[in-house]
Design an enzyme around this catalytic site. Sequence first.
Site, PDB file in Angstrom:
ATOM      1  N   ALA A  73       1.031  -1.136   0.150  1.00  0.00           N
ATOM      2  CA  ALA A  73      -0.065  -0.005   0.053  1.00  0.00           C
ATOM      3  C   ALA A  73       0.730   1.111   0.169  1.00  0.00           C
ATOM      4  CB  ALA A  73      -0.964  -0.105   1.208  1.00  0.00           C
ATOM      5  N   TYR A 139       8.690  11.260  -2.908  1.00  0.00           N
ATOM      6  CA  TYR A 139       8.447   9.623  -2.984  1.00  0.00           C
ATOM      7  C   TYR A 139       9.601   8.601  -2.801  1.00  0.00           C
ATOM      8  CZ  TYR A 139       7.027   5.514  -5.376  1.00  0.00           C
ATOM      9  OH  TYR A 139       6.743   4.020  -5.608  1.00  0.00           O
TER      10      TYR A 139
HETATM   11  P1  NAD Z   1      -1.403   1.057  -7.046  1.00  0.00           P
HETATM   12  O1  NAD Z   1      -1.907   2.480  -6.712  1.00  0.00           O
HETATM   13  O2  NAD Z   1      -2.041   0.099  -8.082  1.00  0.00           O
HETATM   14  O3  NAD Z   1      -1.270   0.237  -5.763  1.00  0.00           O
HETATM   15  C1  NAD Z   1      -1.472   0.458  -4.346  1.00  0.00           C
HETATM   16  C2  NAD Z   1      -2.581   0.424  -3.432  1.00  0.00           C
HETATM   17  O4  NAD Z   1      -2.394   0.898  -2.314  1.00  0.00           O
HETATM   18  C3  NAD Z   1      -3.964   0.500  -4.112  1.00  0.00           C
HETATM   19  O5  NAD Z   1      -4.713  -0.373  -4.203  1.00  0.00           O
HETATM   20  C4  NAD Z   1      -4.418   1.835  -3.109  1.00  0.00           C
HETATM   21  O6  NAD Z   1      -5.919   1.898  -3.059  1.00  0.00           O
HETATM   22  C5  NAD Z   1      -3.768   1.384  -1.988  1.00  0.00           C
HETATM   23  N1  NAD Z   1      -3.476   2.314  -0.919  1.00  0.00           N
HETATM   24  C6  NAD Z   1      -3.022   3.567  -1.371  1.00  0.00           C
HETATM   25  N2  NAD Z   1      -3.104   4.505   0.053  1.00  0.00           N
HETATM   26  C7  NAD Z   1      -3.636   3.702   0.933  1.00  0.00           C
HETATM   27  C8  NAD Z   1      -3.864   3.929   2.424  1.00  0.00           C
HETATM   28  N3  NAD Z   1      -3.654   5.064   3.028  1.00  0.00           N
HETATM   29  N4  NAD Z   1      -4.265   2.565   3.164  1.00  0.00           N
HETATM   30  C9  NAD Z   1      -4.592   1.468   2.359  1.00  0.00           C
HETATM   31  N5  NAD Z   1      -4.531   1.224   1.030  1.00  0.00           N
HETATM   32  C10 NAD Z   1      -4.007   2.405   0.483  1.00  0.00           C
HETATM   33  O7  NAD Z   1       0.065   0.832  -7.263  1.00  0.00           O
HETATM   34  P2  NAD Z   1       1.309  -0.301  -7.647  1.00  0.00           P
HETATM   35  O8  NAD Z   1       1.892   0.257  -8.914  1.00  0.00           O
HETATM   36  O9  NAD Z   1       0.611  -1.383  -7.548  1.00  0.00           O
HETATM   37  O10 NAD Z   1       2.292  -0.128  -6.537  1.00  0.00           O
HETATM   38  C11 NAD Z   1       2.225  -1.098  -5.434  1.00  0.00           C
HETATM   39  C12 NAD Z   1       3.301  -0.517  -4.659  1.00  0.00           C
HETATM   40  O11 NAD Z   1       4.753  -0.841  -5.597  1.00  0.00           O
HETATM   41  C13 NAD Z   1       3.696   0.691  -3.922  1.00  0.00           C
HETATM   42  O12 NAD Z   1       4.234   0.565  -2.809  1.00  0.00           O
HETATM   43  C14 NAD Z   1       4.481   1.169  -4.994  1.00  0.00           C
HETATM   44  O13 NAD Z   1       5.124   2.565  -4.283  1.00  0.00           O
HETATM   45  C15 NAD Z   1       5.461   0.316  -5.402  1.00  0.00           C
HETATM   46  N6  NAD Z   1       6.231   0.476  -6.366  1.00  0.00           N
HETATM   47  C16 NAD Z   1       5.496   0.750  -7.775  1.00  0.00           C
HETATM   48  C17 NAD Z   1       6.110   0.754  -8.980  1.00  0.00           C
HETATM   49  C18 NAD Z   1       5.346   0.846 -10.247  1.00  0.00           C
HETATM   50  O14 NAD Z   1       6.462   0.930 -11.187  1.00  0.00           O
HETATM   51  N7  NAD Z   1       4.335   0.479 -10.442  1.00  0.00           N
HETATM   52  C19 NAD Z   1       7.614   0.800  -8.970  1.00  0.00           C
HETATM   53  C20 NAD Z   1       8.107   1.030  -7.781  1.00  0.00           C
HETATM   54  C21 NAD Z   1       7.495   0.784  -6.509  1.00  0.00           C
HETATM   55  C1  UD1 Z   2       7.722   4.824 -11.703  1.00  0.00           C
HETATM   56  C2  UD1 Z   2       6.555   4.494 -10.675  1.00  0.00           C
HETATM   57  C3  UD1 Z   2       7.186   4.650  -9.409  1.00  0.00           C
HETATM   58  C4  UD1 Z   2       8.374   3.886  -9.036  1.00  0.00           C
HETATM   59  C5  UD1 Z   2       9.405   4.099 -10.058  1.00  0.00           C
HETATM   60  C6  UD1 Z   2      10.775   3.104  -9.933  1.00  0.00           C
HETATM   61  C7  UD1 Z   2       4.496   4.764 -11.609  1.00  0.00           C
HETATM   62  C8  UD1 Z   2       3.331   5.802 -11.880  1.00  0.00           C
HETATM   63  N1  UD1 Z   2       5.614   5.141 -11.124  1.00  0.00           N
HETATM   64  O1  UD1 Z   2       8.299   6.138 -11.579  1.00  0.00           O
HETATM   65  O2  UD1 Z   2       5.905   3.942  -8.450  1.00  0.00           O
HETATM   66  O3  UD1 Z   2       8.624   3.944  -7.712  1.00  0.00           O
HETATM   67  O4  UD1 Z   2       9.052   3.872 -11.327  1.00  0.00           O
HETATM   68  O5  UD1 Z   2      11.377   3.630 -10.914  1.00  0.00           O
HETATM   69  O6  UD1 Z   2       4.520   3.751 -12.134  1.00  0.00           O
HETATM   70  N2  UD1 Z   2       6.291  10.127 -19.084  1.00  0.00           N
HETATM   71  C9  UD1 Z   2       6.272  10.762 -20.438  1.00  0.00           C
HETATM   72  N3  UD1 Z   2       4.751  10.991 -20.685  1.00  0.00           N
HETATM   73  C10 UD1 Z   2       3.930  10.490 -19.651  1.00  0.00           C
HETATM   74  C11 UD1 Z   2       4.277   9.643 -18.505  1.00  0.00           C
HETATM   75  C12 UD1 Z   2       5.382   9.667 -18.194  1.00  0.00           C
HETATM   76  O7  UD1 Z   2       7.050  10.948 -20.958  1.00  0.00           O
HETATM   77  O8  UD1 Z   2       2.765  10.743 -20.100  1.00  0.00           O
HETATM   78  C13 UD1 Z   2       7.880   9.995 -18.569  1.00  0.00           C
HETATM   79  C14 UD1 Z   2       8.519  10.506 -17.330  1.00  0.00           C
HETATM   80  O9  UD1 Z   2       8.706  11.645 -17.323  1.00  0.00           O
HETATM   81  C15 UD1 Z   2       9.428   9.468 -16.958  1.00  0.00           C
HETATM   82  C16 UD1 Z   2       9.091   7.946 -17.507  1.00  0.00           C
HETATM   83  O10 UD1 Z   2       8.110   8.374 -18.695  1.00  0.00           O
HETATM   84  O11 UD1 Z   2      10.647   9.855 -17.371  1.00  0.00           O
HETATM   85  C17 UD1 Z   2       8.558   7.135 -16.683  1.00  0.00           C
HETATM   86  O12 UD1 Z   2       7.433   8.057 -15.849  1.00  0.00           O
HETATM   87  P1  UD1 Z   2       6.400   7.067 -14.810  1.00  0.00           P
HETATM   88  O13 UD1 Z   2       5.879   5.893 -15.684  1.00  0.00           O
HETATM   89  O14 UD1 Z   2       5.719   8.212 -14.256  1.00  0.00           O
HETATM   90  O15 UD1 Z   2       7.408   6.449 -13.952  1.00  0.00           O
HETATM   91  P2  UD1 Z   2       8.559   7.089 -13.074  1.00  0.00           P
HETATM   92  O16 UD1 Z   2       8.598   8.356 -12.474  1.00  0.00           O
HETATM   93  O17 UD1 Z   2      10.030   6.474 -13.542  1.00  0.00           O
END
Ligand code: NAD
Ligand code: UD1
Length: 325
Positions: A73, A139
């Site tokens: 979360a 973040y």
């Molecule tokens: P997501 O937003 O789909 O999942 C996060 C979940 O946490 C959601 O279901 C949301 O409802 C829940 N949440 C948010 N605030 C909350 C709260 N206060 N209490 C309870 N639940 C809460 O995002 P995701 O991409 O699945 O990310 C999951 C985890 O992985 C996160 O910790 C995120 O920081 C981490 N992460 C994601 C990425 C990525 O590229 N997606 C990369 C690095 C780290």
């Molecule tokens: C992402 C994750 C973050 C994670 C991190 C780890 C998401 C939303 N965020 O951040 O949770 O911790 O990777 O590396 O998945 N961009 C565009 N156009 C767009 C959107 C994005 O050019 O419409 C570019 C951004 O400027 C960035 C790259 O794409 O350079 C990736 O962006 P984004 O998917 O938001 O991920 P991160 O910021 O890398």
Amino acid sequence: MARFLVTGGAGFIGSHLVDALAGAGAKVRVLDDLSTGRRENLPAAARLIVGDVADPGTVRAAMAGVDGCFHLAAIASVARAAEDWLGTHRVNLGGTIAVLDAARARGVPVVYASSAAVYGDCPDQPITETAPTRPLSAYGADKLGGELHAAVAARVFGVANVGLRFFNVYGPRQDPGSPYSGVISIFAGQLRRGEPVEVFGDGGQTRDFVAVADVVAALRAAMGRIGPGDAAGRITTPAVPQALVFNVCTGIATSIRALAAELAALEGGTAVIREGPARPGDIRHSVGCPDAARAALGLGPPMPLRAGLAGVRAWLDAGLRLERT
Ligand code: NAD
Ligand code: UD1
């Protein structure tokens, strides 16, 4: 039968993990406030507790009787953390401390989501776990704070834990409609609608895109190192609690422009690219070294990007079919 708590289990990554755990026969409880997660993401076998991960009483109650906790979360967006610094801090670091504190009280091992954002702009690519951590976002600072508290939780309070520094995770269920979503889902949605894709800056920034299935494999393998090793409930907790940290990545760099081209090719065309302003604090290059995780967790080769993107496309296709019926 092993019992797990998955915080954030209704979200993108969490729901894939819940599917895998439940599919392997485990009992799964989910704590999620449904702010970005969706009830529909969850299989019927999972029990959902709607609540706030930063509320200590809620987390303690949710953790009662489980063998392991996966803590996912968070407000998972660099951009949202810039807009609401204190609000995201409350959830992203406060929530992690609440989970570790409950784990201390209940003696539960924890596998938690950290992020490549802890590194900031790292001169040496691919980035290894020993590289300096200099986050460029609120973040990333909170994710690093979570790791520091997890180290204390192990050393001082005896909570075994593993932090996984996910790089850029993608796959089905990542919301194509939210500006806070990942770039792959945003671009895929824009291309579907026949719109230009908006690249922030010159598009030469690179990312390490890792498929959600590979992330789920890493999460489960990490739990196997410190807690219930499998769904049958074999406990392998080491005598001395450890706080381990691994990258979860592929080691392959893809520029944002190359990504747009790859996605457009899947749609059978070329991407029309609009250049927008660079995002403040955007990391230029972020490619991880996967070797330590592969060795320690016994992970297989990563899913190739093209195959993973085809999976996203198939999921979008299925969604469109549902909308039409
Ligand atoms: P997501 O937003 O789909 O999942 C996060 C979940 O946490 C959601 O279901 C949301 O409802 C829940 N949440 C948010 N605030 C909350 C709260 N206060 N209490 C309870 N639940 C809460 O995002 P995701 O991409 O699945 O990310 C999951 C985890 O992985 C996160 O910790 C995120 O920081 C981490 N992460 C994601 C990425 C990525 O590229 N997606 C990369 C690095 C780290
Ligand atoms: C992402 C994750 C973050 C994670 C991190 C780890 C998401 C939303 N965020 O951040 O949770 O911790 O990777 O590396 O998945 N961009 C565009 N156009 C767009 C959107 C994005 O050019 O419409 C570019 C951004 O400027 C960035 C790259 O794409 O350079 C990736 O962006 P984004 O998917 O938001 O991920 P991160 O910021 O890398």
